[in-house]
Design an enzyme around this catalytic site. Structure first.
Site, PDB file in Angstrom:
ATOM      1  N   HIS A   1     -14.080   1.125   2.387  1.00 59.02           N
ATOM      2  CA  HIS A   1     -13.369   1.409   3.629  1.00 59.02           C
ATOM      3  C   HIS A   1     -11.932   1.859   3.365  1.00 59.02           C
ATOM      4  CE1 HIS A   1     -16.527  -0.907   5.801  1.00 59.02           C
ATOM      5  NE2 HIS A   1     -16.249   0.001   6.717  1.00 59.02           N
TER       6      HIS A   1
ATOM      7  N   CYS B   1     -12.989   7.389   3.860  1.00 63.24           N
ATOM      8  CA  CYS B   1     -12.745   8.259   5.001  1.00 63.24           C
ATOM      9  C   CYS B   1     -11.310   8.747   4.987  1.00 63.24           C
ATOM     10  CB  CYS B   1     -13.008   7.521   6.313  1.00 63.24           C
ATOM     11  SG  CYS B   1     -14.757   7.384   6.697  1.00 63.24           S
TER      12      CYS B   1
END
Lengths: 221, 276
Positions: free
Chosen positions: A132, A199
């Protein structure tokens, strides 16, 4: 000069000013440029396998038709990236059945190794670890600063066998999620390499999604 | 004169705004496959053979239970002959003339017993389409001198009423599975149980071979790799703290800029026309 004309000139000037500011902001908020994209692509080029040909008179490979046994795969269990202060536990993860997407570990401090692909022992293909960048509930993730990595930075992956292996960053790329060549990053052929994914890019606050993926490619150092 | 100049500036601004949104695309072109991959599977018990393709010895002393290949064969017709090791092709024990090999396929040629126990050669076309991420393909082929069977995984029949020389297949979750072969509709185990390690992104082809009567029932396995697919995506953030790029106000500002330029230009133009 008429009043009407002055108004028009003012509007033109304001328009130019607005566009100038917009352009400057757009330039300033561009992510750091991709580096090493060609190198990353070259690593993925499949190594030619010698082909057996009846006409060529080469010997044909013969194997005992035994049931396939579990291969010896060395899972990464810890990843250390000094340049961006990362020391993270690596979990073996697969596919989210509902979404058919990579099952990134729910805890943002931990990162996930794609257990269907190669492990650290591999002599070919891409070892994939994703983590993440952040989460709405838990804040910054292990890969928050992944996009700061640059060519030449080193990282160390420790395997389940206790052996530490060093890697050197050769590329950092940013792709829109709709365009990212995932087949290349999840390839099981080509040169052995470590692929880190998180991301990035503009965040869509309504969909709570980033537009892009940041991909860092490293090779055994 | 002045109008066209300002129009150009306005147009230039719009183009610049679009260019920032542009992202390079990567396209892969699959290589054209003119040849077929052909494997040979030996499923006749106790009978090592030499294999001849178009009159040329291709496999020497090929043993039961072995898998040879894959060979790259160009599309066309092939004569296949099996002899006892060292014997001339004239005294072949099994022969197939003009076996058609299509282009771009993946084929397994099985030398095996038919249901009545006679040696024969059966070509199978292997399904080498991609499997979904996390999946493996299991293909079971009945190439034994045995009656109709069911194939069970973890005690549950997954393929039913399979007969010689046919196959059954399915894409299943990758991983380990305990499998056995029973006489169709019964719990009478004919082969197994055996632990199957179905590796993700591969096809595991299991051939039931041998003879029930001769008590030589066994399995031969062939694995085809490289059928994996990438995951659908890598979702790895929903916080927004790392967001880059421009916000909504940027689009408003750009839009306003363009409108002001156009509006100003038009006013100026109409003002001049009016004066004429």
């Amino acid at each position: 000069m008429t009043v009407r004309n002055r108004g028009a000139l003012a509007a033109l000037a304001a328009g130019v000013a607005a566009l100038t500011v917009a352009t400057l902001v757009a330039c300033g908020s561009q992510p750091a440029e991709d580096v090493g994209a060609d190198e990353a692509a070259n690593l993925a080029t499949a190594t030619p396998t010698p082909s057996a040909s009846a006409a060529g008179g080469q010997s044909v490979p013969v194997t005992a038709g035994e049931l396939p046994a579990g291969a010896e795969i060395v899972p990464p269990v810890r990843l250390v990236i000094p340049a961006i202060d990362v020391t993270a536990t690596v979990n073996a993860v697969g596919i989210n059945k509902r979404t058919n997407e990579f099952e990134v570990p729910p805890s943002v401090d931990e990162i996930g190794w794609y257990r269907y692909g190669p492990g650290l022992e591999t002599t070919a293909g891409s070892i994939v670890i994703a983590g993440h960048v952040d989460s709405a509930q838990q804040g910054k993730g292990a890969f928050f600063r992944l996009r700061e990595l640059d060519q030449g930075d080193t990282l160390t992956a420790t395997g389940g066998d206790g052996k530490a292996r060093k890697y050197r960053v050769v590329a950092r790329e940013e792709y829109a999620k709709t365009k990212i060549p995932l087949d290349r990053y999840f390839a099981r052929d080509g040169k052995p390499r470590l692929t880190l994914i998180t991301c990035g890019g503009p965040f869509d606050a309504k969909a709570r999604k980033y537009r892009d993926n940041i991909v860092v490619t490293a090779v055994p150092a | 004169m002045q109008l066209s100049y300002f129009r150009r500036v306005a147009a230039g601004g719009a183009v610049a705004a679009l260019a920032f949104a542009g992202v390079g695309a990567f396209t892969a072109t699959p290589a054209y496959a003119a040849t077929s991959k052909v494997s040979v599977v030996h499923g006749i018990p106790d009978t090592p053979v030499d294999v001849y393709v178009n009159g040329k010895k291709t496999l020497d002393n090929f043993k039961p239970g072995d898998v040879a290949g894959p060979l790259n064969l160009e599309e066309g017709d092939y004569d296949i002959a099996l002899t006892k090791p060292g014997e001339p092709i004239g005294s072949a024990i099994l022969k197939v003339d003009n076996a058609a090999v299509p282009g771009g396929a993946n084929i397994s040629i099985a030398a095996h017993l038919d249901a009545a126990g006679q040696p024969k050669i059966t070509p199978f076309v292997n399904d080498v389409s991609k499997v979904d991420a996390g999946k493996a393909r299991l293909i079971v082929r009945h190439t034994a001198a045995a009656p109709e069977v069911d194939v069970r995984a973890g005690g549950t029949p997954v393929f039913k009423n399979l007969t010689n020389p046919n196959e059954a297949k399915g894409d299943v979750d990758a991983g380990n599975v305990k499998a056995d072969v029973v006489l169709a509709g019964t719990d009478t185990v004919a082969i197994g149980p055996a632990d199957l390690n179905l590796k993700e992104g591969t096809a595991t082809i299991v051939y039931a071979i041998g003879s029930a009567e001769g008590k030589t029932l066994d399995v031969v396995a062939q694995t085809i790799t490289g059928l994996h697919s990438a995951p659908g995506g890598v979702p790895s953030g929903d916080g927004g703290q790392a967001g880059t790029g421009v916000n909504t106000w940027w689009y408003v500002l750009t839009g306003a800029g363009v409108l002001l330029l156009l509006g100003g230009g038009v006013r100026m133009a109409t003002a001049r026309t009016g004066r004429k």
